[in-house]
Design a protein around this motif. Structure first.
Motif, short mmCIF file in Angstrom:
data_model
loop_
_atom_site.label_atom_id
_atom_site.label_comp_id
_atom_site.label_asym_id
_atom_site.label_seq_id
_atom_site.Cartn_x
_atom_site.Cartn_y
_atom_site.Cartn_z
N GLY A 117 -1.57 -6.70 9.10
CA GLY A 117 -0.25 -7.25 9.40
C GLY A 117 -0.03 -7.35 10.90
N ASP A 118 1.14 -6.91 11.36
CA ASP A 118 1.47 -6.94 12.78
C ASP A 118 0.79 -5.82 13.54
OD1 ASP A 118 3.13 -9.19 12.53
OD2 ASP A 118 4.80 -7.94 11.87
N GLU A 119 0.61 -4.70 12.90
CA GLU A 119 -0.12 -3.58 13.50
C GLU A 119 -0.52 -2.61 12.40
OE1 GLU A 119 2.47 -1.72 16.36
OE2 GLU A 119 4.23 -2.13 15.13
N ARG B 188 -6.26 -2.44 0.27
CA ARG B 188 -4.94 -2.48 -0.36
C ARG B 188 -3.85 -2.76 0.66
NH1 ARG B 188 -5.33 2.78 -4.49
NH2 ARG B 188 -6.52 1.71 -6.13
N ALA B 189 -3.96 -2.15 1.83
CA ALA B 189 -2.95 -2.37 2.87
C ALA B 189 -2.94 -3.83 3.34
CB ALA B 189 -3.21 -1.43 4.05
N LYS B 190 -4.10 -4.43 3.44
CA LYS B 190 -4.16 -5.84 3.85
C LYS B 190 -3.55 -6.75 2.80
CE LYS B 190 -8.08 -5.45 7.01
NZ LYS B 190 -9.47 -5.85 7.32
N LEU C 29 7.02 -1.20 6.35
CA LEU C 29 5.95 -0.26 6.67
C LEU C 29 5.33 0.18 5.35
CD1 LEU C 29 4.69 1.51 9.04
CD2 LEU C 29 6.23 3.31 8.26
N PHE C 30 4.00 0.23 5.26
CA PHE C 30 3.36 0.59 4.00
C PHE C 30 2.17 1.50 4.27
CE2 PHE C 30 2.97 -3.75 5.39
CZ PHE C 30 1.62 -3.92 5.67
N VAL C 31 1.97 2.42 3.34
CA VAL C 31 0.92 3.44 3.48
C VAL C 31 0.13 3.51 2.18
CG1 VAL C 31 0.38 5.84 4.03
CG2 VAL C 31 2.47 4.78 4.96
N ALA D 14 -4.45 4.28 5.11
CA ALA D 14 -4.28 3.05 5.86
C ALA D 14 -2.78 2.81 5.99
CB ALA D 14 -4.95 1.87 5.16
N VAL D 15 -2.33 2.61 7.21
CA VAL D 15 -0.91 2.39 7.49
C VAL D 15 -0.76 1.03 8.13
CG1 VAL D 15 1.15 3.30 8.62
CG2 VAL D 15 -0.68 4.87 7.93
#
Length: 206
Positions: free
Chosen positions: A137-139, A190-192, A170-172, A162-163
């Motif tokens: 994402g953005d970071e 999963r985070a991507k 915001l996702f973890v 992964a954050v």
């Protein structure tokens, strides 16, 4: 005059009502939106119920799945919605998923930077946290908890996170070594996926 005042009041009331609905919609996480949610909500027979357990919570006061300093968390950081899914098995093993929506991208970025600072401030001792920047994402960042034996670090992390942040979200994602042979690849993937999916929510990626 009275009639004009009544009309004006109705107009203002309609505008405010519309704004309220929009705000409510913007701060709601739809059912089954998280990647593992449908599976977590699916009915299980008795045999499955003693082999693995799911927990779904929408409490704003829940800790982040990654909480290095383990201190008390505050909900006064701009968060407006939150869903946490944890998965435990009899192996034992665990993985988890968490999505937090903030009132603004600025508030979400502050939360991300705060979490990154915690990793540096509370890395641990025998089991040590090490973070590296990843493109999510953005970071984003990947964090591994590594075991050390006589000062030498194990090659693979005992637990992985992964954050990511995308706009106001915001996702973890987390998983331990017992859950899968390559937890780092799993949580990062999963985070991507979530980094793209959160833009389906209103006002998150604007």
């Amino acid at each position: 005059m009275i009639r004009k005042a009544m009309v004006a009041a109705l107009v203002v009331g309609s505008v405010l009502a519309g704004t309220g609905v929009a705000d409510a919609e913007a701060s709601r996480i739809p059912k089954n939106f998280l990647l593992s949610e449908k599976e977590a909500r699916a009915p299980r027979d008795e045999a499955d119920s003693i082999e693995y357990w799911w927990k779904i919570s929408d409490k704003l006061s829940n800790r982040p799945l990654l909480a290095p300093c383990r201190g008390a968390r505050t909900v006064r950081d701009g968060r407006v919605a939150m869903r946490t899914i944890t998965h435990l098995t009899s192996a034992p093993s665990s993985d988890g998923e968490q999505l937090v929506l903030y009132r603004s991208a600025k508030a979400a970025r502050a939360a991300f930077l705060g979490l990154r600072a915690e990793v540096k401030r509370c890395p641990g001792k025998d089991l040590r946290l090490i973070a590296r920047t990843v493109r999510i994402g953005d970071e984003g960042m990947f964090v591994g908890r590594y075991d050390y034996d006589k000062g030498k670090r194990d090659r693979e992390p005992v637990h992985s996170w992964a954050v990511g942040r995308r706009g106001a979200a915001l996702f973890v994602y987390s998983a331990d070594q017992a859950y899968t042979t390559n937890p780092g690849k799993l949580v990062t993937g999963r985070a991507k996926r979530m980094a793209k999916k959160v833009c389906e929510l209103r006002n998150v990626c604007r």
